[in-house]
Structures are given as structure tokens and as C-alpha cells.
Design a protein around this motif. Sequence first.
Motif, short mmCIF file in Angstrom:
data_model
loop_
_atom_site.label_atom_id
_atom_site.label_comp_id
_atom_site.label_asym_id
_atom_site.label_seq_id
_atom_site.Cartn_x
_atom_site.Cartn_y
_atom_site.Cartn_z
N GLY A 140 45.23 -2.68 16.48
CA GLY A 140 46.02 -2.97 15.30
C GLY A 140 47.10 -1.95 14.99
N VAL A 141 47.23 -0.92 15.81
CA VAL A 141 48.26 0.09 15.60
C VAL A 141 49.20 0.03 16.80
CG1 VAL A 141 48.73 2.55 15.31
CG2 VAL A 141 46.68 1.54 14.29
N SER A 142 50.49 -0.11 16.51
CA SER A 142 51.44 -0.24 17.60
C SER A 142 51.54 1.04 18.41
CB SER A 142 52.82 -0.61 17.05
OG SER A 142 53.41 0.50 16.40
N ALA A 143 51.95 0.88 19.67
CA ALA A 143 52.11 2.04 20.54
C ALA A 143 53.19 2.98 20.01
CB ALA A 143 52.46 1.58 21.96
N VAL A 144 54.19 2.44 19.33
CA VAL A 144 55.24 3.28 18.76
C VAL A 144 54.66 4.20 17.69
CG1 VAL A 144 57.30 3.20 17.30
CG2 VAL A 144 57.15 1.73 19.30
N THR A 145 53.78 3.67 16.84
CA THR A 145 53.16 4.51 15.81
C THR A 145 52.28 5.58 16.44
OG1 THR A 145 53.19 2.66 14.25
CG2 THR A 145 51.68 4.47 13.78
N VAL A 146 51.55 5.22 17.49
CA VAL A 146 50.72 6.21 18.19
C VAL A 146 51.59 7.30 18.80
CG1 VAL A 146 49.16 6.56 20.14
CG2 VAL A 146 48.87 4.57 18.66
N GLY A 147 52.70 6.89 19.43
CA GLY A 147 53.60 7.88 20.02
C GLY A 147 54.21 8.80 18.98
N LEU A 148 54.63 8.22 17.84
CA LEU A 148 55.17 9.05 16.77
C LEU A 148 54.11 10.01 16.24
CD1 LEU A 148 57.41 9.75 14.73
CD2 LEU A 148 56.57 7.87 13.29
N GLY A 149 52.88 9.53 16.09
CA GLY A 149 51.81 10.39 15.61
C GLY A 149 51.55 11.55 16.55
N MET A 150 51.56 11.30 17.85
CA MET A 150 51.38 12.39 18.82
C MET A 150 52.53 13.38 18.74
SD MET A 150 49.84 10.51 22.20
CE MET A 150 48.11 10.03 22.27
N LEU A 151 53.73 12.87 18.54
CA LEU A 151 54.89 13.74 18.43
C LEU A 151 54.78 14.66 17.22
CD1 LEU A 151 57.82 14.36 19.48
CD2 LEU A 151 58.61 12.63 17.85
N LEU A 152 54.27 14.15 16.11
CA LEU A 152 54.18 14.93 14.88
C LEU A 152 52.93 15.82 14.82
CD1 LEU A 152 55.23 12.20 12.26
CD2 LEU A 152 56.64 14.01 13.23
N ALA A 153 51.81 15.34 15.36
CA ALA A 153 50.53 16.02 15.14
C ALA A 153 50.15 17.00 16.24
CB ALA A 153 49.42 14.99 14.97
N LEU A 154 50.46 16.66 17.46
CA LEU A 154 49.96 17.46 18.58
C LEU A 154 50.98 18.50 19.02
CD1 LEU A 154 48.26 14.63 20.67
CD2 LEU A 154 47.30 16.03 18.83
N ASP A 155 51.47 19.28 18.07
CA ASP A 155 52.49 20.29 18.39
C ASP A 155 52.14 21.68 17.89
OD1 ASP A 155 52.75 19.70 15.74
OD2 ASP A 155 54.94 19.80 15.72
N THR A 156 50.92 21.86 17.36
CA THR A 156 50.51 23.17 16.86
C THR A 156 49.12 23.49 17.39
OG1 THR A 156 49.62 22.14 14.85
CG2 THR A 156 51.87 23.00 14.75
N PRO A 157 48.83 24.78 17.64
CA PRO A 157 47.51 25.16 18.12
C PRO A 157 46.44 24.78 17.10
CG PRO A 157 49.08 26.95 18.39
CD PRO A 157 49.75 25.91 17.54
N PRO A 158 45.24 24.42 17.52
CA PRO A 158 44.76 24.40 18.91
C PRO A 158 45.01 23.08 19.62
CG PRO A 158 42.94 23.93 17.44
CD PRO A 158 44.14 24.14 16.55
N LEU A 159 45.78 22.19 19.00
CA LEU A 159 46.06 20.87 19.59
C LEU A 159 47.51 20.77 20.01
CD1 LEU A 159 44.08 18.63 17.06
CD2 LEU A 159 43.29 19.55 19.25
N GLU A 160 48.00 21.79 20.68
CA GLU A 160 49.39 21.79 21.13
C GLU A 160 49.48 21.10 22.49
OE1 GLU A 160 53.14 24.93 21.38
OE2 GLU A 160 51.09 25.64 21.11
N PHE A 161 49.40 19.76 22.44
CA PHE A 161 49.34 18.97 23.66
C PHE A 161 50.60 18.13 23.89
CE2 PHE A 161 44.61 18.70 22.42
CZ PHE A 161 44.36 19.95 22.99
#
Length: 552
Positions: free
Chosen positions: A392-413
Motif C-alpha cells: 500500500g505504499v508506493s515505491a516513490v514514497t519508500v525511496g523518498l523515505g530512505m533518502l530522508l531517514a537513512l543518512d545519519t549514524p547509525p543508519l547511514e545507509f
Amino acid sequence: MGSVTVARPPWQRQVAAVLGWALAAAAPLVFLAVFFAYPVLTVVADGLNSLGDLLGRSSIRGVMWFTVWQAVASTALTLAVGIPAAAALARLRPRTRRIVRAVITVPFVLPTVVVAGAFEAVFDRFGLDGGTLSLHHTVWAILLAHVFFNYAVVVRTVGSWWAGLDGRNADAAAVLGATPVRAFRYVTWPLLRPAVAASAAVTFLFSFTSFGVILILGGPTRATVETEIYRYAITRLDFSTAAALALCQLVAVAALVALAGVAERRRAVARRAPGRTAPRPRRGVIAVNAAVAVMLLGVPIITLVERSFATGGGYGVTNFSALADRVQMLPTTALAALRHSLGFAVLATLIATGIGALASFVVVGGRAHAATAVRVSWLRRLFDVGLTLPLGVSAVTVGLGMLLALDTPPLEFRTAWWIIPVAHALVGMPFVVRTLVPTLRSIDDRLREAASVLGASPLRTRREVDVPIASRAVAVGAAFAFAVSLGEFGATAFLPRRPDTLTAPLALFRLLGTPGETLQGQAMALAVVLMAATAASVLVIEGLRRTDESLF
């Protein structure tokens, strides 16, 4: 099962079952929490801060209206074309029906950029990219592409349901004097409504969240919520507005998924009394539906193949050979991007299959160990809900979420190369679960109970009973995950764009957006290679299926 062992006390079996569930649940929970829940919740939190300002913009309200309008129109057109085809499909012989279902499923799994390239090829080939009859960057191009995609959803879902209806009901109405139209309206149509509603809900959802098709075929003047999320985040670097748009879409999609779930449950509980099926359709009916299918599905694919071999005044393999040449707008060659996509697809398939299989076993865990009287209903409900959320969540929203969330330690992926197959696995995992869970639930509990009475541990019961029966379903889900990963474009568009992470869909998107006969030829050749790979996945899926199922 090997030699008979002494049965262990019930409490030991209960403890072993609970520990087995806990171990199986750990990996899916961590995977979904880190790479799905946390990024999506980050989007929600950021979007709430800008939501009020966003809804006050007239331009944004126009985008939202167009998103809904084109989805409604796409659904209506798909139903108008697909229901007559479903009637013809339902009355074909089983072997012929199986072949037709496989053929019409190929467009559904094609990458969106490939479909956009196919329609661009049609417009160019038949002079529809300019002049009075131009379809270039028009809403008609979008609607045609959506019907192309969702044709299989309606035909397979409604056709499979229609094939199981008892034809004697319509015969009885005819004996009582009802015309064929009246018999269909009062006898057949009420029985078909659950399947039609389910397919319409899925079609609307896919059209509502369409990204690649609208981004390429609609151009800058035909914007939806999905394409505006991309433009605000990637082009304008306005992440707050992008997050607010994603939040609006998330709310709308959640409502759509709930409606689709209601329609699916009604379809599941609707009664179908098997009996004599309706007679085979007349040749004229088959011919008309075949002609429509060829025009809708065949012409874009055939034209794409033809344009991929076109070189100047003749035909050859120059465009395919040129895939190994580096062009200016790509950081690497198209052939290298294709190799990256294949490698990422293999990794994504392994991740999606492993996590999806573990999660599926947890979902049906209560049934698997009924003999031990262990019930972990809250865990099953949690997984049932959690595993449906990625659908129920579009791939675009998932991609945007990864762009915003996974950029700081310890989840800097965010910049790690492996985040791409992880994102693809998130998109493909629900296909594995939807394929595997029904198979596991269909296994007779008495087989597991017998193994438990003979002293088999829960793990050995899984290995000796469930795994052999479910292996075919696992292979089908893996093939789906591979095809989805190979063509994934929405989430990948937000992830790192280094030479070693460029995928074939992203390379194709850049080639299609650049004028020039040479580059367009490379784009057509790359699209054909991607199409062939996904078509092969469909053949694998259809070859492994046992029954005349709906789309999934």
C-alpha cells in the motif's frame, strides 16, 4: 521422516514452537522496521510540518485532481476493454486459457520505462508525436499505457472467476424466457460483481500510484502526486513539500487498500457452485477480442522490437552493439547498467525470498502447530498487517523515505550500493508472501500433527512437511521478485547514482529523454533486452503454477 523417536512432553513442544516463531519473526521484523517503517514514518513526520501550506496551493490541488481523474478514467477504460475479454477467456479450453493468460500477463510485469519507450516508439513510427493527431505528452498517452498495464488484472481476475460460475443458472433463466442480455444482467452480473470490484480497485490503485509512465509519457505538463514528489525532491531539493505530498498520497492509498481488501474478501466468500460451464464463445467474439488485444498489447511491443533493429534506411543489430559504448549523459555504458540490474535483481530476489518465506511461516504459525495448542494470535495479526503495508505504499514514497531517514549514524545507509537491492526486495517481498501464505494455509494440519506426535520438532516439521509442498510457491514468488527488481524505477530514482549503481531502467529513462536517432536506437535496444528478461520471468511463473489463478 526417519526413525520414530519418543514424543517429548507437551510443554517442551510448546516452548520449542514459541522459540521457533521468535527466531523466524526476528529477521522480518528488523528488516521492515529499519528499511520500511522508519523511512515511511520519517516522511510522515516531515510531511506534517508542511501539510497546511501544501493544501493551500491551487497548483497542488490541481495535481491532486488530475491524479484522481486519470486513475478513474484509466479504470473505466480498462474495465470496458477487459470484461468482454474476460468473458471470452472464461469459456476457452483450460490449456488454451493457460496460454492466453501467460501472454497477456507479460505487459503487466514489464518495467514502466519499457512501456513508456514502447509507446514512444509507436508515436514515432506512426507519426503521432507531432501535428494535429499528436499523442506526445497528452493524457491519452497516459490512459492507453495504463490500459496496457492493467488489462491483465481485469482479464485474469474476472476471467478466472467467470470460468468457475455454474452455466446452468443462465440456462435456467433462458428457459424461463430471459434474453441473453437480461440473463447476464440479473443472473451472471451479480455473481461477477465481487471479482469486478476487486480488479477495479487494484487497477485504480496502480493508476493512482503510476510513476514512470506519467513521468515519461505525460511530460512536465501532466503531473500527478507521484511525479511531483520526484520533481520537488530531486529537481528542486524541496524535501518538505515532497514529504507533504507523499503524506497526502499515503493517506489516499491507505483508503484505497482498505477498499481493495473489502472487495477481495467479498470475492473470497462469494459462493461459486461448480457445474456445467457456459459454452465456448463464437468465433466472431474471439476474433474481436483478439483484435483488440493485438492492437492494445501487440502493436506497442512489436513496434518497440522493430524500432530496436531499425538503423538508418535498413535493419541490423547496430543499436544492440552500441549498448557497450559510453554516451555523454550516462556515467557508464548501458550494458554495464544492465549488468548492475541483473546483479541487483539476484540479490533482491534472495533477500525477498528469504525474508518473505520466514514471514509467511510466522503468519501461518498458529495453524502449523495446532497439536501443541500454542496460539500466538497477536503475532500472526501483526505480521498479517505489517506484510501488507509495503503493497500500500508506493515505491516513490519508500525511496523518498530512505533518502530522508537513512543518512545519519547509525543508519547511514543511503549511499551504500546494497541499499538498492534492499529497496527492490521491499517491493518484491509482498509478492513472495502473497504466493506462499495461501499454499501454507492449504496444507492439511493432520500432516503436521502426525509429525509432532512422532516426536518431530517444529523445525523438522517445517523441513519435512511444509518445505517440499511450498517449494513451488517459493519459486513463483522468487520469479515475481526478480521481475519486479529488474524493472524497479520508483525507489531507485531517489537512491545513489554512481557509475557502479546505475540500473538499466534509470539508463533507459535518460536515453529516452535525450533527442537523437542514435541515442533513441540505444534506448529501444535496451528496452527490448529488459522486456525479454521480464517475459522470461513470466514464463517461469506460469510454468510453475498449478491452478487457474487470478493475477497473483
